[in-house]
Scaffold this active site. Structure first.
Site, short mmCIF file in Angstrom:
data_model
loop_
_atom_site.label_atom_id
_atom_site.label_comp_id
_atom_site.label_asym_id
_atom_site.label_seq_id
_atom_site.Cartn_x
_atom_site.Cartn_y
_atom_site.Cartn_z
N ASP A 1 13.74 110.11 17.26
CA ASP A 1 15.13 109.72 17.54
C ASP A 1 15.50 108.38 16.89
O ASP A 1 16.11 108.38 15.82
CB ASP A 1 15.38 109.71 19.05
CG ASP A 1 16.83 110.02 19.43
OD1 ASP A 1 17.63 110.33 18.53
OD2 ASP A 1 17.15 109.96 20.63
N ASP A 2 15.19 107.28 17.54
CA ASP A 2 15.52 105.94 17.03
C ASP A 2 14.29 105.05 17.20
O ASP A 2 14.24 104.20 18.11
CB ASP A 2 16.71 105.36 17.80
CG ASP A 2 17.93 106.26 17.69
OD1 ASP A 2 18.61 106.22 16.66
OD2 ASP A 2 18.17 107.04 18.64
N HIS A 5 17.48 109.27 13.53
CA HIS A 5 18.72 108.65 13.01
C HIS A 5 18.27 107.52 12.11
O HIS A 5 17.57 106.61 12.58
CB HIS A 5 19.57 108.12 14.16
CG HIS A 5 19.93 109.19 15.16
ND1 HIS A 5 21.12 109.86 15.12
CD2 HIS A 5 19.22 109.71 16.19
CE1 HIS A 5 21.15 110.75 16.10
NE2 HIS A 5 20.01 110.69 16.77
N HIS A 14 14.41 115.12 13.99
CA HIS A 14 15.44 114.40 14.75
C HIS A 14 15.15 112.91 14.68
O HIS A 14 14.38 112.37 15.48
CB HIS A 14 15.46 114.90 16.20
CG HIS A 14 16.50 114.27 17.07
ND1 HIS A 14 16.86 114.79 18.30
CD2 HIS A 14 17.27 113.17 16.90
CE1 HIS A 14 17.79 114.04 18.85
NE2 HIS A 14 18.05 113.03 18.02
N GLU A 56 21.21 116.17 26.42
CA GLU A 56 20.42 114.94 26.55
C GLU A 56 20.86 114.30 27.88
O GLU A 56 20.12 114.30 28.84
CB GLU A 56 20.68 114.01 25.36
CG GLU A 56 19.94 112.66 25.44
CD GLU A 56 20.33 111.68 24.33
OE1 GLU A 56 21.39 111.82 23.72
OE2 GLU A 56 19.54 110.73 24.11
N HIS A 71 23.57 117.37 18.94
CA HIS A 71 22.96 116.85 20.16
C HIS A 71 23.62 117.55 21.34
O HIS A 71 24.85 117.65 21.40
CB HIS A 71 23.22 115.35 20.30
CG HIS A 71 22.36 114.47 19.45
ND1 HIS A 71 22.25 114.63 18.10
CD2 HIS A 71 21.56 113.42 19.77
CE1 HIS A 71 21.42 113.70 17.62
NE2 HIS A 71 20.98 112.95 18.61
N1 HPA Z 1 21.92 110.50 21.35
C1 HPA Z 1 23.17 110.44 20.90
N2 HPA Z 1 23.52 109.71 19.86
C2 HPA Z 1 22.59 109.02 19.22
C3 HPA Z 1 21.28 109.03 19.63
C4 HPA Z 1 20.92 109.82 20.76
O1 HPA Z 1 19.77 109.91 21.20
N3 HPA Z 1 20.61 108.22 18.78
C5 HPA Z 1 21.49 107.76 17.89
N4 HPA Z 1 22.70 108.23 18.15
ZN ZN Z 2 19.39 111.58 18.50
#
Ligand code: HPA
Ligand code: ZN
Length: 325
Positions: free
Chosen positions: A281-282, A18, A16, A203, A200
């Protein structure tokens, strides 16, 4: 530091991430200069200082703004190579990378440019570091289902050229108010086409979004999924069906899904028999790559060596090609 070396040596998969979220402020500034794009920040430090989020949307606003410096194939290549070079030092042996074509096609960047730059880096990364990888093309859920269908149509002519890397379909962006069922038909089409499906869910959105991602989208893995804990029946289903959750601890902290890492439910989910994995994630926005995420939860939750091995093994077992669905 001993803990760090222990975790670094474990063979791990990142499931996971991006790719647009790996764009570091330094690279954003370099690409802005290269492409003559004007940024609304006077310096790299000023941009980094703006990374103070209150929720998912406050992050997404900056994340989409940062991605606006990506114009040419070389930009996508440089971004992806920088990520691979970084994780190669962390004991990551496999990565399944999400990308958001709509963020780029909406700005007039051809989808073929996006695929070409990222895929060239992935193929080279395998030669250079031995890291295997694939791509998860993700739909932006704040846009319409029709826009997702249009994106799929634009991408399908490229499928053969990128059949070695493009294996998955994902769903990201603002979760609340954009439930999985909004994309039921486009997911059904992607399933017919033989893609591995993820989304997703859970969250910021409720546990019901996780249930619906499973039941109506037929996903094989849930991205995040931490709010599944609110539904005990769902937890039993996730455990029984061995549906992996790609949990992102530093992301959850920075986007205030949890207020303190010591309150993170990762260990409780693991203790209840779920296939929990750790992911970044990012990483350019949330203050750490994969190893940093392992270390942060290991310290905050007091994880044992055995639990860390389980988490790393889970990530290897949750790779797409291990599934026989
Ligand atoms: N959640 C939803 N969209 C996203 C995320 C995330 O954590 N990171 C990049 N796009
Ligand atoms: Zn994500």
């Amino acid at each position: 530091a001993e803990r760090l070396e222990f975790i670094r040596k474990l063979p791990k998969a990142e499931l996971h991430v991006h790719i647009e979220g790996t764009l570091e402020p330094e690279l954003i500034f370099r690409l802005a200069q290269r492409n003559a794009v004007t940024l609304p920040y006077p310096s790299i430090q000023a941009l980094r200082d703006a990374y103070q989020f209150t929720d998912l949307q406050s992050f997404l606003d900056l994340y989409y703004a940062g991605a606006a410096v990506l114009i040419t194939q070389a930009d996508f290549y440089d971004m992806t190579m920088a990520y691979l070079a970084r994780i190669a030092q962390e004991g990551v042996v496999h990565t399944e990378i999400m990308f958001d074509p709509q963020t780029h096609t909406e700005r007039g960047v051809p989808i073929a440019t996006v695929f070409a730059g990222i895929a060239r880096a992935l193929r080279e990364g395998q030669q250079t570091w031995g890291i295997t990888s694939c791509l998860i093309m993700s739909f932006l859920r704040h846009l319409s289902e029709q826009a997702a269908f249009d994106t799929l149509e634009q991408a399908l002519p490229l499928r053969e050229e990128y059949s070695d890397v493009w294996l998955g379909i994902g769903l990201d962006s603002g979760e609340q108010g954009n439930p999985p069922e909004k994309f039921e038909r486009v997911y059904a089409r992607c399933r017919q086409l033989g893609f591995y499906l993820v989304a997703h869910a859970g969250e910021e959105g409720p546990a019901a979004y996780v249930s619906n991602a499973l039941d109506r989208l037929n996903v094989i893995r849930i991205d995040h999924g931490v709010r599944s804990e609110e539904d005990p029946v769902l937890l039993q289903t996730l455990a029984a069906r061995k549906i992996p959750l790609t949990v992102c601890p530093l992301s959850n902290l920075k986007l205030k899904v949890v207020n303190d890492m010591r309150e993170h439910n990762l260990k409780r989910l693991l203790d209840q028999g779920l296939c929990v994995t750790i992911n970044s994630d990012d990483p350019a926005y949330f203050g750490g790559y994969l190893l940093d995420n392992y270390v942060a939860v290991a310290e905050a939750l007091g994880l044992s060596d055995e639990e860390l091995v389980t988490l790393a093994n889970n990530s290897m077992q949750a790779r797409f090609h291990v599934f026989l669905t």
